[in-house]
Scaffold this motif. Structure first.
Motif, mmCIF file in Angstrom:
data_model
loop_
_atom_site.group_PDB
_atom_site.id
_atom_site.type_symbol
_atom_site.label_atom_id
_atom_site.label_comp_id
_atom_site.label_asym_id
_atom_site.label_seq_id
_atom_site.Cartn_x
_atom_site.Cartn_y
_atom_site.Cartn_z
ATOM 1 N N ALA A 1 0.854 -1.189 0.000
ATOM 2 C CA ALA A 1 0.000 0.000 0.000
ATOM 3 C C ALA A 1 0.888 1.237 0.000
ATOM 4 N N PRO A 2 0.507 2.284 -0.743
ATOM 5 C CA PRO A 2 1.336 3.493 -0.830
ATOM 6 C C PRO A 2 1.139 4.416 0.372
ATOM 7 N N TYR A 3 1.399 3.890 1.562
ATOM 8 C CA TYR A 3 1.250 4.658 2.793
ATOM 9 C C TYR A 3 2.625 4.929 3.393
ATOM 10 N N GLY A 4 2.678 5.937 4.248
ATOM 11 C CA GLY A 4 3.887 6.227 4.994
ATOM 12 C C GLY A 4 3.704 5.889 6.462
ATOM 13 N N LEU A 5 4.813 5.682 7.158
ATOM 14 C CA LEU A 5 4.790 5.411 8.598
ATOM 15 C C LEU A 5 5.167 6.690 9.331
ATOM 16 N N ALA A 6 4.379 7.058 10.339
ATOM 17 C CA ALA A 6 4.636 8.310 11.053
ATOM 18 C C ALA A 6 4.228 8.158 12.513
ATOM 19 N N GLY A 7 4.438 9.251 13.255
ATOM 20 C CA GLY A 7 4.070 9.247 14.666
ATOM 21 C C GLY A 7 2.601 9.504 14.904
ATOM 22 N N THR A 8 1.910 10.069 13.900
ATOM 23 C CA THR A 8 0.466 10.331 13.985
ATOM 24 C C THR A 8 -0.173 10.002 12.646
ATOM 25 N N ASN A 9 -1.460 9.748 12.660
ATOM 26 C CA ASN A 9 -2.197 9.510 11.429
ATOM 27 C C ASN A 9 -2.509 10.847 10.746
ATOM 28 N N SER A 10 -2.358 10.896 9.441
ATOM 29 C CA SER A 10 -2.701 12.106 8.699
ATOM 30 C C SER A 10 -3.101 11.723 7.287
ATOM 31 N N ASP A 11 -3.938 12.570 6.679
ATOM 32 C CA ASP A 11 -4.469 12.288 5.350
ATOM 33 C C ASP A 11 -4.226 13.479 4.433
ATOM 34 N N GLY A 12 -2.962 13.900 4.340
ATOM 35 C CA GLY A 12 -2.607 15.030 3.499
ATOM 36 C C GLY A 12 -2.228 14.586 2.108
ATOM 37 N N GLU A 13 -1.125 15.131 1.612
ATOM 38 C CA GLU A 13 -0.656 14.747 0.275
ATOM 39 C C GLU A 13 -0.381 13.253 0.207
ATOM 40 N N HIS A 14 0.147 12.708 1.292
ATOM 41 C CA HIS A 14 0.376 11.270 1.396
ATOM 42 C C HIS A 14 -0.299 10.753 2.652
ATOM 43 N N LYS A 15 -0.899 9.609 2.560
ATOM 44 C CA LYS A 15 -1.528 9.008 3.731
ATOM 45 C C LYS A 15 -0.445 8.475 4.658
ATOM 46 N N MET A 16 -0.493 8.910 5.912
ATOM 47 C CA MET A 16 0.487 8.509 6.915
ATOM 48 C C MET A 16 -0.237 7.835 8.069
ATOM 49 N N PHE A 17 0.313 6.749 8.553
ATOM 50 C CA PHE A 17 -0.307 6.006 9.643
ATOM 51 C C PHE A 17 0.735 5.605 10.677
ATOM 52 N N THR A 18 0.294 5.490 11.909
ATOM 53 C CA THR A 18 1.155 4.936 12.940
ATOM 54 C C THR A 18 1.230 3.427 12.757
ATOM 55 N N GLU B 1 10.959 10.670 15.196
ATOM 56 C CA GLU B 1 9.601 11.015 15.636
ATOM 57 C C GLU B 1 8.702 9.790 15.689
ATOM 58 N N THR B 2 8.810 8.936 14.670
ATOM 59 C CA THR B 2 7.920 7.783 14.566
ATOM 60 C C THR B 2 8.130 6.800 15.709
ATOM 61 N N LEU B 3 9.381 6.446 15.986
ATOM 62 C CA LEU B 3 9.647 5.475 17.041
ATOM 63 C C LEU B 3 9.403 6.065 18.425
ATOM 64 N N ALA B 4 9.647 7.356 18.600
ATOM 65 C CA ALA B 4 9.349 7.980 19.894
ATOM 66 C C ALA B 4 7.854 7.887 20.188
ATOM 67 N N SER B 5 7.041 8.171 19.174
ATOM 68 C CA SER B 5 5.597 8.084 19.353
ATOM 69 C C SER B 5 5.148 6.646 19.575
ATOM 70 N N LEU B 6 5.795 5.715 18.887
ATOM 71 C CA LEU B 6 5.438 4.302 19.027
ATOM 72 C C LEU B 6 5.805 3.754 20.397
ATOM 73 N N VAL B 7 7.021 4.058 20.853
ATOM 74 C CA VAL B 7 7.548 3.441 22.060
ATOM 75 C C VAL B 7 6.921 4.003 23.334
ATOM 76 N N LYS B 8 6.625 5.288 23.360
ATOM 77 C CA LYS B 8 6.180 5.950 24.588
ATOM 78 C C LYS B 8 5.025 5.248 25.292
#
Length: 336
Positions: free
Chosen positions: A186-203, A229-236
């Motif tokens: 799937a053409p998604y990105g991994l991030a610290g928060t979910n967002s639906d901007g230019e690219h769909k980003m999901f935790t 940012e991504t791993l900090a949000s995931l691990v906390k």
């Protein structure tokens, strides 16, 4: 007439002792060898002994890290990531403070291409027969030799791939129908928060929920410095709840662009506190070659999660935590 034994009693005693010693020596030549006693351990006990030894060696390295900080700091904010080449020359880089000092208890091997694309994995044989083997690969970039070899060498593993910069897996998977049947993209990105901007980003938690997964066996991440940012949000939340991270192993490329030492080390210690132990590392020499004169900003690391009950640290047939979800040593605390 008195015999020689009566006239010389000491000679008689000596002769008797000599005969007895001779008899014992002759008898010992025909006696079975003494039994050799060898400590035997169940597979679960042996695995735990290896993990405990590796953790002990890792904590020894932590003390050496603090000594190195004292030598070149002594405060953390005085340590440089990549000291300049001047006098006196400080003989270190940031990577010397975070060596891959944990010994994986299973064979470690390169999965995928040499050079860019392949990753170092611990204990692939542990997941090869696993009926519910789950692999996540974030960051494809037209090269899927890692995913292809992992799929070809396992019978039940399935790979979920994510990358918003491409439209599919690389040709190593995309052009092989047998492998593609167990690969999901799937053409998604991994991030610290979910967002639906230019690219769909999901935790990671959101992606796992979308797929109906509670655990990932192998997690590969290459997201061009967003790992901080991504791993900090995931691990906390896992640190706060005391629950183990939802994956057994992590292959991660670290991009230290613009990071200060204290900032980087605090992030790294968070990973350690969550149970991640680096067992392999290598600098990204391709990046250094293409960017002559730049610092060694990028490095590949492979981590084992030593908390919980994942397939790499537990003999599931024999081992079960005894009233403790975290059977291994307690998480590491920051040494200020």
């Amino acid at each position: 007439m008195l015999s020689i034994f009566q006239r010389h009693p000491r000679y008689a005693l000596f002769s008797g002792v000599a005969l007895l010693v001779t008899f014992l020596l002759l008898a010992s030549q025909h006696a079975p060898p003494p039994a050799i006693v060898i400590d035997t351990f169940s597979p679960s006990e042996e695995l735990q002994r290896r993990l405990e030894y590796s953790e002990s060696a890792y904590r020894k390295m932590l003390r050496a890290r603090e000594d190195l900080i004292q030598k070149f700091g002594p405060a953390r904010d005085k340590v440089l990531m990549f000291p300049p080449d001047n006098e006196p020359w400080p003989p270190y880089t940031v990577w010397d403070f975070v060596p891959a000092a944990f010994n994986c208890p299973h064979p470690v091997e390169r999965i995928g291409a040499l050079g860019d694309g392949g990753k170092w994995v611990c204990g692939l044989q542990r997941v090869a027969p696993k009926p519910d083997c789950v692999v996540y690969s974030v960051g494809i970039n037209h090269e899927s030799s890692f995913e292809a070899e992992l799929l070809s060498r396992t019978s039940n593993c399935e790979v979920w791939g994510y990358d918003f910069s491409v439209e599919s897996f690389g040709p190593e998977v995309q052009d092989d129908p047998a492998l593609l049947s167990r690969a999901h993209f799937a053409p998604y990105g991994l991030a610290g928060t979910n967002s639906d901007g230019e690219h769909k980003m999901f935790t990671l938690q959101t992606l796992m929920a979308l797929n109906g997964h509670e655990h990932i066996d192998i997690l590969k991440i290459d997201i061009e410095s967003w790992e901080f940012e991504t791993l900090a949000s995931l691990v906390k939340p896992y640190l706060e709840s005391g629950e183990p991270l939802p994956f057994g192993q992590l292959q991660l490329e670290i991009h230290t662009w613009g990071k200060k030492f204290d900032e980087f080390l605090s992030w790294w210690e968070m990973l350690e506190a969550a149970g991640l132990r680096p067992f392999w590392t290598e600098p990204n020499l391709v990046y250094i070659n293409y960017n002559r004169g730049s610092d060694a900003d990028l490095a590949e690391y492979s981590f084992l999660n030593i908390l919980g009950d994942n397939v790499f640290i537990s003999e599931r047939e024999f081992y079960r935590p005894r009233g403790d979800a975290h059977p291994h040593p307690p998480p590491l605390a920051r040494h200020d």
